[in-house]
Motif scaffolding. Structure first.
Motif, PDB file in Angstrom:
ATOM      1  N   ASP A 266      33.489 -17.207  -3.989  1.00 55.31           N
ATOM      2  CA  ASP A 266      33.977 -16.266  -5.003  1.00 55.31           C
ATOM      3  C   ASP A 266      33.319 -14.907  -4.823  1.00 55.31           C
ATOM      4  O   ASP A 266      32.105 -14.802  -4.659  1.00 55.31           O
ATOM      5  N   HIS A 267      34.141 -13.856  -4.882  1.00 57.68           N
ATOM      6  CA  HIS A 267      33.669 -12.511  -4.562  1.00 57.68           C
ATOM      7  C   HIS A 267      34.607 -11.486  -5.191  1.00 57.68           C
ATOM      8  O   HIS A 267      35.658 -11.834  -5.751  1.00 57.68           O
ATOM      9  N   VAL A 268      34.227 -10.233  -5.076  1.00 60.81           N
ATOM     10  CA  VAL A 268      35.077  -9.103  -5.458  1.00 60.81           C
ATOM     11  C   VAL A 268      35.057  -8.106  -4.306  1.00 60.81           C
ATOM     12  O   VAL A 268      34.295  -8.258  -3.356  1.00 60.81           O
TER      13      VAL A 268
ATOM     14  N   TRP B 202      36.861 -11.618 -10.015  1.00 56.07           N
ATOM     15  CA  TRP B 202      36.239 -12.634  -9.163  1.00 56.07           C
ATOM     16  C   TRP B 202      37.322 -13.570  -8.645  1.00 56.07           C
ATOM     17  O   TRP B 202      38.112 -14.115  -9.422  1.00 56.07           O
ATOM     18  N   HIS B 203      37.360 -13.756  -7.330  1.00 54.36           N
ATOM     19  CA  HIS B 203      38.371 -14.638  -6.756  1.00 54.36           C
ATOM     20  C   HIS B 203      37.799 -15.401  -5.569  1.00 54.36           C
ATOM     21  O   HIS B 203      36.915 -14.917  -4.865  1.00 54.36           O
TER      22      HIS B 203
ATOM     23  N   HIS C 198      32.324  -3.883  -8.294  1.00 52.10           N
ATOM     24  CA  HIS C 198      31.328  -4.945  -8.455  1.00 52.10           C
ATOM     25  C   HIS C 198      30.641  -4.819  -9.810  1.00 52.10           C
ATOM     26  O   HIS C 198      30.428  -5.827 -10.509  1.00 52.10           O
TER      27      HIS C 198
ATOM     28  N   THR D 174      31.743 -10.470 -16.505  1.00 53.83           N
ATOM     29  CA  THR D 174      31.019 -11.741 -16.534  1.00 53.83           C
ATOM     30  C   THR D 174      30.016 -11.767 -17.681  1.00 53.83           C
ATOM     31  O   THR D 174      29.903 -12.766 -18.408  1.00 53.83           O
TER      32      THR D 174
ATOM     33  N   ASN E  88      28.454 -21.443 -10.392  1.00 52.80           N
ATOM     34  CA  ASN E  88      29.570 -20.572 -10.759  1.00 52.80           C
ATOM     35  C   ASN E  88      30.013 -20.897 -12.176  1.00 52.80           C
ATOM     36  O   ASN E  88      29.937 -22.051 -12.608  1.00 52.80           O
TER      37      ASN E  88
ATOM     38  N   ALA F 118      33.073  -6.082 -12.365  1.00 51.47           N
ATOM     39  CA  ALA F 118      33.176  -7.543 -12.344  1.00 51.47           C
ATOM     40  C   ALA F 118      31.981  -8.188 -13.035  1.00 51.47           C
ATOM     41  O   ALA F 118      32.128  -9.159 -13.803  1.00 51.47           O
TER      42      ALA F 118
ATOM     43  N   ALA G 250      32.899 -16.761 -11.544  1.00 53.87           N
ATOM     44  CA  ALA G 250      31.863 -15.810 -11.147  1.00 53.87           C
ATOM     45  C   ALA G 250      30.606 -16.542 -10.700  1.00 53.87           C
ATOM     46  O   ALA G 250      30.139 -17.461 -11.387  1.00 53.87           O
TER      47      ALA G 250
ATOM     48  N   SER H 117      33.384 -13.500   2.834  1.00 54.73           N
ATOM     49  CA  SER H 117      33.483 -14.610   1.888  1.00 54.73           C
ATOM     50  C   SER H 117      33.929 -15.910   2.531  1.00 54.73           C
ATOM     51  O   SER H 117      33.919 -16.953   1.883  1.00 54.73           O
TER      52      SER H 117
END
Length: 494
Positions: free
Chosen positions: A406-408, A469-470, A276, A283, A447, A279, A440, A338
Motif C-alpha cells: 500500500d502506497h501513494v 492509499w492503494h 503523501h 489516516t 495496515n 494521505a 494505510a 511498491s
C-alpha cells in the motif's frame, strides 16, 4: 541589431544558483528565437527548462549547441542527457556514443549510455557500460545504485547483489552518502533490519539525511525507534518537509494521531499539493474518528472504473499482453517501488514503439477526460481545470503471491491501473488480486483495514486520486496480473 547578452546571462546564472529556474527562463527567453544567441545563453536556458520539466523545449537549444560545436564531447553529452529525460532512448544512446567517440571520458556519459540501453531492453550491454562507468570512478554512486539494481532485478539473488555492493561497504565507513545509499539498497534486498544496522555507526555524528534513512528503515521493524530518529531529524532541520513527513508517519504508527494531524495541517498549509502529507492526514483523521476522514461516498466519487474506448477485442488484448511481457525480462522487483514478488518495467510503454501499446494509450483518453469532468478532483495549490498531461507510465507483472504494497504517489494528481490480463478465478467470496484502498500502513508491517475495493477486469482502467492509499490483495490462484499504470499532472493535454 547587436544584443548585449551580459546582463541576461548574469541574471540567469544568479537565478539558477538560487534555484529559481522560472526567473532564469524569463531572463533568457529571447535566446530561443535569436539565431545569434550565444551558446552560453542556449545552454543556460536549456538548463532552466529542464529544471522546470520542459525537456522537450530544451532539446532544440541543445541541438543548436551541438551543431555549432561539432567536435565537442560536452555538447553531445548534454544532448544525450536531455534526450534520455525526454524518453528518446535510441537518440540518447546515439548522442552518448558520439560524445565518447569525440573523446568524452566522463563516467557520467557512460551512465547515460547504460541507462539508454537499459530503457531499450539491452540488459547485457547496459551492464557492461555501468561497469565501465565504475571502472573510471569506483565511487560513482549513481552507477553503483543502477548496477546493483540491474543485477538484483535480473537475478533476484541477494548474494550477487551484495557482491556489487562490496566496494560500497568499505566506502560507507568514511562517506555518509555511501552509507545512506547502501542502507537504501539493503532495505530493498536484505530487509529493514539489515539497513538499520548498517546505519548505526553514523547515527551520532550523521546528518539529517542519516536520521531520515534510519527513520525509514526503522518504520518497518520498530516504530518507536523511527519516532526517535524522525524527531531528531526535525530538530536538526525544522524547515525540512521530509523530516516533517517522517515524524508524522512515525506519530501515526505509534498511535499519536492528534499530534500527527496538527503537524500535517501545517505542512499542507505550506505545500498544498503534497499527496503523501494529505494521505497521512486522512489516516490520522480516520484514527481520530474525525468527520473529515474519507467516507465510502468519497471513495465512490474519487475511484472510477471505465472501459477502454474503443473497447479492445480479445485478439488485441492478447497482442498487447504479449508486447508488454517483452518489457518484463526481470526476476525481482525494482528498488523503492511498491511491487513485491513481481516485476516492473524499466521501459516506458509509451516509447516501446509497439502499435498495440500505442493504441492502448490512445484508448485511455476518453476515460481520463470523463473522470476529470465527473470526479473533478481538486489539485490543491493549482488553478484547477481539466487539462492534463501524463507524467509517467510503467507496466507491472505479478504472479501468484505477488502484490503491490500500500502506497501513494506523492507528486501526482491522478493515478491509475489499466488491466490487460487478470488472474484466474479465486476462492468464492475472496477478493484475491483486487485493487484495495484505505489500507494505510501504520508501521511494523501493520495496515489499517481496507475501506474500498475494485475487482480487476481486463479491458478496463481504474482512475483515482493519487493521495488515496492503494495496493492489491495477494492472489494465490493461477495466471498473472499484467497491468499498465500512469500518473497525471494538471497541464497541457498530452
Amino acid at each position: 541589431m547587436i544584443v548585449d547578452w551580459k546582463p541576461a546571462l548574469a541574471e540567469a546564472r544568479s537565478a539558477l544558483a538560487l534555484g529559481d529556474a522560472r526567473r532564469a527562463r524569463r531572463a533568457l527567453s529571447a535566446a530561443d528565437l535569436d539565431p545569434d544567441a550565444p551558446d552560453e545563453a542556449l545552454k543556460l536556458l536549456a538548463r532552466a527548462l529542464r529544471s522546470l520539466g520542459e525537456t522537450a523545449a530544451a532539446l532544440p537549444l541543445l541541438e543548436r549547441v551541438a551543431r555549432r560545436q561539432p567536435g565537442s564531447a560536452i555538447a553531445e553529452h548534454n544532448l544525450a542527457a536531455a534526450l534520455g529525460d525526454a524518453g528518446r532512448q535510441a537518440d540518447s544512446e546515439a548522442a552518448a556514443r558520439r560524445a565518447i567517440a569525440k573523446g568524452g571520458s566522463a563516467p557520467e556519459t557512460r551512465l547515460i549510455l547504460a541507462r539508454a540501453l537499459l530503457a531499450q531492453g539491452d540488459l547485457d550491454e547496459a551492464e557492461v557500460w555501468f561497469r565501465r562507468a565504475l571502472d573510471l570512478r569506483g565511487d560513482f554512486l549513481p552507477a553503483v545504485r543502477d548496477l546493483s539494481q540491474l543485477v538484483w532485478m535480473r537475478s533476484g539473488d541477494l548474494s550477487r547483489t551484495l557482491a556489487v555492493l562490496e566496494p560500497l561497504k568499505a566506502l560507507a565507513e568514511s562517506r555518509e552518502d555511501a552509507a545512506i545509499l547502501r542502507a537504501s539498497i539493503l532495505r530493498d534486498t536484505a530487509g529493514d533490519d539489515a539497513a538499520l544496522a548498517s546505519l548505526v555507526p553514523w547515527l551520532e555524528s550523521g546528518s539529517v539525511e542519516v536520521l531520515l534513512a534510519a527513520a525509514a528503515a526503522a518504520s518497518g521493524v520498530d516504530p518507536q525507534r523511527a519516532l526517535v530518529h524522525a524527531r531528531n531529524a526535525l530538530t536538526r532541520a525544522p524547515g525540512d518537509p521530509r523530516a516533517g513527513i517522517a515524524l508524522a508517519a512515525a506519530l501515526v504508527a505509534t498511535d499519536q494521531a492528534p499530534e500527527a494531524a496538527t503537524l500535517l495541517e501545517g505542512l499542507l498549509d505550506r505545500d498544498p499539493g503534497h499527496q503523501h502529507a494529505r494521505a497521512l492526514l486522512y489516516t490520522a483523521w480516520r484514527m481520530m474518528a474525525d468527520p473529515r476522514a474519507l467516507t465510502s461516498a468519497d471513495y465512490a466519487r474519487l475511484v472510477r472504473v471505465f472501459p477502454l474506448d474503443p473497447l479492445p477485442d480479445l485478439d488485441r488484448l492478447s497482442r498487447t499482453a504479449e508486447a508488454l511481457r517483452a518489457l518484463h525480462p526481470f526476476k525481482a522487483h525494482p528498488f523503492q517501488q511498491s511491487v513485491s514478488a513481481g516485476s516492473q518495467s524499466f521501459i516506458d510503454p509509451r516509447t516501446a514503439g509497439d502499435p498495440d501499446i500505442n493504441q492502448l494509450f490512445r484508448s485511455l483518453e476518453p476515460a481520463i477526460d470523463s473522470y476529470l469532468a465527473e470526479a473533478a478532483p481538486a489539485w490543491e495549490g493549482s488553478p484547477g481545470g481539466t487539462a492534463w498531461r501524463m507524467s509517467g507510465a510503467w507496466s507491472v507483472r505479478l504472479r501468484a503471491g505477488g502484490r503491490h504494497t500500500d502506497h501513494v504517489h506523492p507528486r501526482a494528481w491522478v493515478s491509475s491501473a489499466v488491466y490487460i490480463v487478470t488472474p484466474g478465478p479465486s476462492k468464492p467470496g475472496s477478493r484475491e488480486g483486487w485493487l484495495r484502498f484505505g489500507a494505510a500502513p501504520v508501521g511494523n508491517g501493520r495496515n489499517l483495514p481496507a475501506e474500498y475495493w475494485v475487482r480487476p477486469e481486463a479491458g478496463t482502467v481504474v482512475l483515482f486520486r493519487s493521495c488515496l492509499w492503494h495496493g492489491t490483495e495477494p492472489f494465490t490462484g493461477p495466471g498473472e496480473r499484467l497491468t499498465v499504470a500512469f500518473d497525471l499532472q494538471p497541464g497541457t493535454t498530452s
